[in-house]
Scaffold this active site. Sequence first.
Site, mmCIF file in Angstrom:
data_model
loop_
_atom_site.group_PDB
_atom_site.id
_atom_site.type_symbol
_atom_site.label_atom_id
_atom_site.label_comp_id
_atom_site.label_asym_id
_atom_site.label_seq_id
_atom_site.Cartn_x
_atom_site.Cartn_y
_atom_site.Cartn_z
ATOM 1 N N GLY A 126 0.952 -1.174 0.211
ATOM 2 C CA GLY A 126 0.006 0.095 -0.060
ATOM 3 C C GLY A 126 0.834 1.131 0.132
ATOM 4 C CG ASN A 279 1.098 3.046 6.432
ATOM 5 O OD1 ASN A 279 0.900 3.796 7.398
ATOM 6 N ND2 ASN A 279 0.878 1.719 6.915
ATOM 7 C CB CYS A 281 -3.776 1.928 7.974
ATOM 8 S SG CYS A 281 -4.682 0.904 7.235
ATOM 9 C CD GLU A 283 -0.089 1.283 10.048
ATOM 10 O OE1 GLU A 283 0.047 0.350 9.737
ATOM 11 O OE2 GLU A 283 -1.277 2.050 9.862
ATOM 12 N N PRO A 426 -3.188 -1.823 12.035
ATOM 13 C CG PRO A 426 -4.243 -1.434 9.984
ATOM 14 C CD PRO A 426 -2.906 -1.144 10.909
ATOM 15 C CB THR A 429 -6.205 -9.859 6.448
ATOM 16 O OG1 THR A 429 -4.735 -9.225 6.263
ATOM 17 C CG2 THR A 429 -7.119 -9.190 5.625
#
Length: 594
Positions: A126, A279, A281, A283, A426, A429
């Site tokens: 990502g 990135n 998300c 973080e 996070p 998955t």
Amino acid sequence: MKDGEQNSSVPELSFNALKVLERRYLLKDELGKIIETPQEMFRRVASFIAHVDLLYDKNTDVDRLEEDFYHLMANLEFLPNSPTLMNAGTSMNQLSACFVLPVPDSVEGIFNTLKYMALIHKSGGGVGFSFSNLRPQGDVVRSTKGIASGPLSFMRIFDVATEVIKQGGRRRGANMAIMNVNHPDVLDFIKAKEMEGPLSNFNLSVGVDDQFMQAVKEGEPYDLVNPRNQEVVKSLSAREVFDFMVEMAWKSGDPGIIFLDQINHTHPVSHLGRINATNPCGEQPLLDYESCNLGSVNLARMVKDGKFLWDKLDFVVKTAVHFLDNVIDANLFPLKEIETQSLKTRKLGLGVMGFAEMLIMMGIPYNTPKALEWARKIMRFISKNSREASAGLGTKRGSFPAFKGSKWHKEGFNAIRNATTTTIAPAGTLSIIAGVSSGIEPLFAVCYIREVMGGTQLLEVNGLFEKIARERGFYTTELMMKIARRHSLQGLNEVPPDIKNLFVTAHQMDPQWHVEIQAAFQEFVDNGVSKTVNLPGEASPQDVKAVFLLAHQLKCKGITVYRYGSREKQVLNIGANAKIMGHKMKHNLDNTIV
């Protein structure tokens, strides 16, 4: 592997974990047939990463190291980021999840970055971008005597390209777009996702500095500046712009806020330049062309009989740092520029998942001072021990090349292998595979529907709640079905009061607890902390505003909110939407697959 452990572990995976592995992770042949088991996947990764040690010591006991790495993953005590699980030991072999690319103010530069983004997405990564250097809409383009179309027009091109690529069909392309609050197009950026649909492959965050936040508090104006020539275009009320961010975040979940001064103030290699983006998300703040390898320790596996296993966490942390450092050397980087920049700093991001389950196993409600105490205690331990592991590797293998002039050099370290060692991702998955809550999030619900790529819907039932319900004698299938249709356990007479308090969910607690938990972890994290403040549908814009202000006050590096139901399409569903899979629920309960 610690003494006394068996020689081979067989991973115990839930029905939902197996579905995710089959869809995204397990190797397939040219016809799409799965050709490896989860056990073989962990073995493939462990073997490939362990053999890196031979680059540094030809006498390494690679078999023993492989066993250590394998057991960490197969026992679901630690999992590396998804590209490592997917690609290690394959022809793709791109193992990093997080990247940041620059967006220069030229057509050539923009479309080069677009190509680079496509290569990263194809390999499972990502990308974050700052669009702050692009001249605003309507500005002059001297080379063509034309008018600039502005950053948002180019963001739409990036969004469409991401949609087309879909990361090879295994991982949906994810991007972060950041625009500094003093960019002339910032108001259009703030409302870019007001309507559902456009920029669906982007998270948006406004980059703010302390000067802007001070202007918000004092009700003062601030300047919008053209990045092409640094000229002030006009002034706006900081408070009104901030309130506009709040309104849009309340309405759609975007934008979040990135606190750029806090990020750069704590950046251990600030001598290499200023960080402008993160990135997808939020973080992992990174320099242009930098990448980072992430991994998560499963805290739920660090508790036994209500007691926290510090010795076990020490072993897992130090072995995970060794693993992640090896990943850097095993990595096939998608671009030479990324390889060069990443090897300068060798950043790692070891984090956690299953924090909510850990608290439950220790009898601690999430929204309590004791939970804050444990957040600090655990992350302090992980930070210290991961740094010790990195220093040990630095002594054996050499420090990261940009060590001289870094924070660690100035603090008197003789050697350290990695510029950073900790990040709270996070682990979305990964947490499904491990069967725990994502990152440091509270329970979203005791039962809920999770939508994954391709429209697949998975019913998530909290295993600890089911276990306690059976032990205490109030478990019934009818109760589980009832819970799946509700926001919480409140109002259910079948559930004892102490259990209702212990299984507090994201929407039940005061939003300040979300922020305080994030800040408690952030105190001991090198990079950033991914945390979404999940708000109930009835939350007000004032609730969002209070969250944003508290996050800045407590020195978080960024903050994101999501009000339940504010988008038609959302990843996690409870209440009426849970009826969709109600008929499958009985089949999934207690369905453990090896």
